[in-house]
Design an enzyme around this catalytic site. Structure first.
Site, PDB file in Angstrom:
ATOM      1  CB  THR A   1       2.025  10.363   3.195  1.00  0.00           C
ATOM      2  OG1 THR A   1       2.289   8.916   4.462  1.00  0.00           O
ATOM      3  CG2 THR A   1       0.647   9.997   3.207  1.00  0.00           C
TER       4      THR A   1
ATOM      5  CG  ASP B   1       1.331   6.181   2.461  1.00  0.00           C
ATOM      6  OD1 ASP B   1       1.751   4.602   3.093  1.00  0.00           O
ATOM      7  OD2 ASP B   1       1.519   6.857   3.220  1.00  0.00           O
ATOM      8  CG  HIS B   2       5.269   5.764   2.901  1.00  0.00           C
ATOM      9  ND1 HIS B   2       5.693   5.505   4.248  1.00  0.00           N
ATOM     10  CD2 HIS B   2       4.503   6.768   2.719  1.00  0.00           C
ATOM     11  CE1 HIS B   2       4.939   5.673   5.235  1.00  0.00           C
ATOM     12  NE2 HIS B   2       4.475   7.290   4.913  1.00  0.00           N
TER      13      HIS B   2
ATOM     14  CD  GLU C   1       1.076   6.468   6.566  1.00  0.00           C
ATOM     15  OE1 GLU C   1       1.883   7.163   6.612  1.00  0.00           O
ATOM     16  OE2 GLU C   1       0.503   7.016   5.652  1.00  0.00           O
TER      17      GLU C   1
END
Length: 745
Positions: free
Chosen positions: A310, A486-487, A266
């Protein structure tokens, strides 16, 4: 007005009771609590005010009662549905007969609890009063006496509402809703545009506004889909076939038949790997992992998410299609769209069991519905994990606990399996206690940046503990582990402050530097894999074809917008959702072109202009076609050879534990789960952790939460009764129904 005020008070109190007793809305802080208390009022006032526009008093009273009754029905239906599915009823659910019967059919009576009387107490009392008066009136009628009916202190006012009263009441309702909306937008920006979670909309705006909003979105989506032309699919197929890349022979099929564990890191950016704070490595485990000869990592891998954050990342990794230009594809289209997703492909082409592990709310990003549409056999959401004070983050349970508690489910999956584990500790606002982490402070002026390094370090420690378990349990030998970020975690407006911690030039920081910070990790680890650091440029859209080729699965017939990162034919133009892009030589942000070799702005000559124009057209075309594919749900018109479209209605993620254990039990000696291979003994004791929550009590690693514990016995009963098990889901059979009837006798 007095009558309407009583109805308003009743529906308001009933709604608040549902908010705080039956729904888990996660309201934190004083502001969210205030919003939660006031959000039922605006729309309730507005709806009840419609009765005032009716000029005939008796009809106005009846209309108000009907409106109140419908609001109560909506509330009660959602309470029962939420109790079973931890989600709110959508318009699609109501219109879909099978889904309604599943959620609110005969089983509704079994879901009733004593406090549900609160929702119908007024109706019960009124009904009882009328029944008593009816009996009394019957006797009076026989005795030829006057009849009397209960009025509860209310009398029908024959006067019509005063001039402008209806408009005034409606205006109050609209104004109150507007205040709620504006306050909610300040606390949770882009609430309706990004649609994180249905829980969020109800928490901020209320149940009725959610239903109206969902109805609008459903109608909007249906209109777009109704206008879809199957011929548009031919245009997309022509593009993806022309754009496809053949696998690299030295990597094609090297992980064939292996388990796949995908770890979702995450908000994890690439710069964390190798960075030190006060002389200490932020990610010592990952630093060592990428140096292993059997680990393949990518140094120029970029996230490509839009507003869906996400969920966009997950969509790209699951389907190799882009997220939407606005909002979240998962939230707006994921329930009803047809997908050619990774779990369905793996199950149908290679016999994989597929599962997702996430210690947070299953409704977030609409995962509970999307994972059905993608074809996942099981989804272990927050209901399957222990949630005590101090164990949760804002979006799930802490990562060390998440990995540890997932083992008691993971070990029962039939092999080969594909398991996706979603971490949450390294999520904004990046807070972690000193008890969980003693990592030094970065000493920047931004507490979120300082916290980011601490939560990333905690995640790195959690990864090491899980990898140690994989080795101790023997899973490591037969498993391909993939990790990806994810980012971004640190937004562009904080990058200049971040620069000081990274020993970079904050003074001359510009948009080029912001773009380079969008790198995230992509790591493959497996014994025997040819490792190293790969400098190929690529993005999340490219992961699915890369993974499928490693597993020896051809991607020729599937609609995928990415290409294999390991293929000599790989397309190295990395498209961002805002139509900017990066190539190995240039970073193009709007009309500005930067040279990657220097970071300087360049003025393209005619040759370069032609090259960049072609790249831009390619980016625009891929994003446009992907949007068309999703918005018009065009995959319903195309079924690849050998592929069966997923029927999400047969999947039952709420009972994942029951279905998984029943499958294992039914297979008996043929079970391939780790638990079965270990002589029907758990491997959870092999998991070693320094998590303080488990220092004195390790029972959460081996015991199931009370909420799902009954599924263990239900699995045994299903097998004993001869229930049919298909695709990892227990379905009733005639023999099982007969045995149940006999047992009742």
């Amino acid at each position: 007005m007095g009558f309407l005020a009583v109805l308003l008070a009743l529906i308001w109190l009933k709604t608040l009771f549902a908010y705080f007793v039956d729904f888990t809305l996660g309201a934190t802080g004083l502001l969210q609590q205030i919003i939660l208390v006031i959000n039922p009022l605006g729309t309730s006032i507005l709806l009840l005010s419609f009765a005032l526009y009716i000029r005939r008093p008796r009809r106005a009273y009846i209309s108000a009662l009907i409106i109140y009754f419908l609001m109560c029905v909506l509330l009660i239906a959602n309470v029962l549905y939420y109790r079973e599915f931890s989600d709110f009823m959508t318009v699609t659910t109501v219109l879909g007969v099978s889904k309604v019967s599943q959620g609110l059919g005969a089983s509704s009576l079994n879901m009733l609890v004593w406090h549900d009387l609160v929702y119908v107490l007024d109706f019960v009392l009124i009904g009882a009063a009328f029944l008593l008066f009816a009996i009394r009136n019957l006797i009076a009628y026989l005795q030829q006496k006057p009849l009397h009916w209960p009025h509860f202190g209310f009398f029908c006012d024959p006067r019509q509402p005063t001039y402008h009263l209806p408009q005034a009441v409606s205006t109050v309702g609209v104004a109150l809703f507007a205040v709620t909306m504006m306050t909610s937008e300040l606390n949770r920006p882009q609430l309706l545009w990004r649609t994180f979670d249905r829980n969020y909309i109800v928490k901020y705006l209320g149940l009725t506004p959610f239903t109206i909003y969902d109805g609008f979105k459903t109608a909007q989506n249906n209109q777009v889909r109704a206008s879809a032309d199957s011929a548009n699919m031919n245009q997309i197929l022509a593009y993806t076939k022309k754009h496809a890349a053949a696998p690299d022979p030295q990597y094609d099929g090297v992980a064939k038949g292996k388990n796949v564990i995908i770890i979702h890191l995450e908000s994890f950016q690439q710069f964390l790997i190798g960075t030190k704070i006060d002389g200490q490595e932020v990610t010592p485990f990952l630093n060592s992992l990428i140096k292993q000869p059997s680990t393949l990592s990518f140094s120029n891998f970029f996230h490509q998410v839009g507003q869906g954050k996400t969920s966009d990342a997950e969509n790209m990794l699951e389907t190799s299609t882009f997220g939407l230009s606005t909002g979240s594809l998962f939230s707006s289209l994921g329930t009803d769209n047809t997908f050619e997703g990774q779990p369905a492909i793996l199950e149908q082409r290679a016999g994989y069991t597929t599962a997702v592990f996430h210690g947070g709310a299953g409704t977030f990003w609409n995962r509970n519905n999307v994972y059905n549409s993608l074809g996942y056999n099981y989804f272990f959401d927050g209901n399957f994990y222990k949630h005590d004070t101090g164990q949760d983050t804002d979006y799930g349970i802490k990562d060390k606990l998440m990995f540890g508690e997932s083992i008691k489910y993971l070990e029962h999956l039939q092999q080969p399996f594909e398991a996706k584990i979603i971490t949450t500790s390294n999520h904004y606002p990046f807070f972690i206690t000193d008890t969980d982490s003693n990592f030094p402070d970065a000493n920047t002026s931004d507490p979120y940046i300082n916290g980011y390094f601490r939560t990333a370090h905690y995640l790195d420690q959690a990864l090491k503990e899980f990898f140690d378990y994989l080795k101790a349990s023997g899973l490591e030998k037969n498993t391909l582990v993939m990790l990806y970020g994810d980012h971004f975690g640190i937004s562009n407006d904080r990058n200049q402050t971040l620069a000081s911690a990274l020993v970079m030039d904050a003074k001359n920081w510009d948009s080029y530097d912001d773009a380079q910070m969008q790198r995230v990790p992509l790591i493959f680890s497996m014994p025997g894999l040819k490792g190293g650091i790969n400098n190929t440029y690529g993005g999340e859209i490219d992961v699915l074809p890369t993974l499928l080729h490693l597993l020896g699965i051809s991607t020729d017939s599937y609609v995928q917008f990415g290409t294999d990162l390991l293929s000599p034919q790989h397309d190295s133009v990395v498209a961002f959702r805002n139509h900017n892009y990066i190539t190995p030589k240039y970073t193009v942000l709007g009309d500005t072109v930067y040279a990657n070799s220097s970071g300087d702005v360049v003025t393209p000559d005619e040759k370069l202009k032609k090259e960049l124009t072609a790249d831009q057209q390619h980016v625009d075309e891929s994003l446009s076609l992907s949007d068309m594919l999703a918005n018009q749900n065009l995959l319903r018109f195309y079924v690849p050879k050998g592929f069966t479209p997923v029927d999400p209605t047969i999947l039952d993620h709420a009972h994942s534990l029951k279905n998984m254990l029943a499958t294992e039990e039914a297979l008996g000696d043929h079970s391939t789960s780790l638990y079965s291979q270990n002589g029907d003994h758990s491997t959870a004791d092999l998991f070693q952790t320094d998590a303080p929550e488990l220092s004195t009590d390790r029972s959460p690693l081996t015991t199931y939460p009370d909420k799902v514990l009954p599924q263990v016995d239900a699995a045994k009963e299903a097998v004993e009764s001869g229930a049919v098990i298909k695709n990892g889901v227990v379905t009733s059979s005639s023999s099982s129904a007969t045995s149940k009837q006999k047992s009742k006798r």
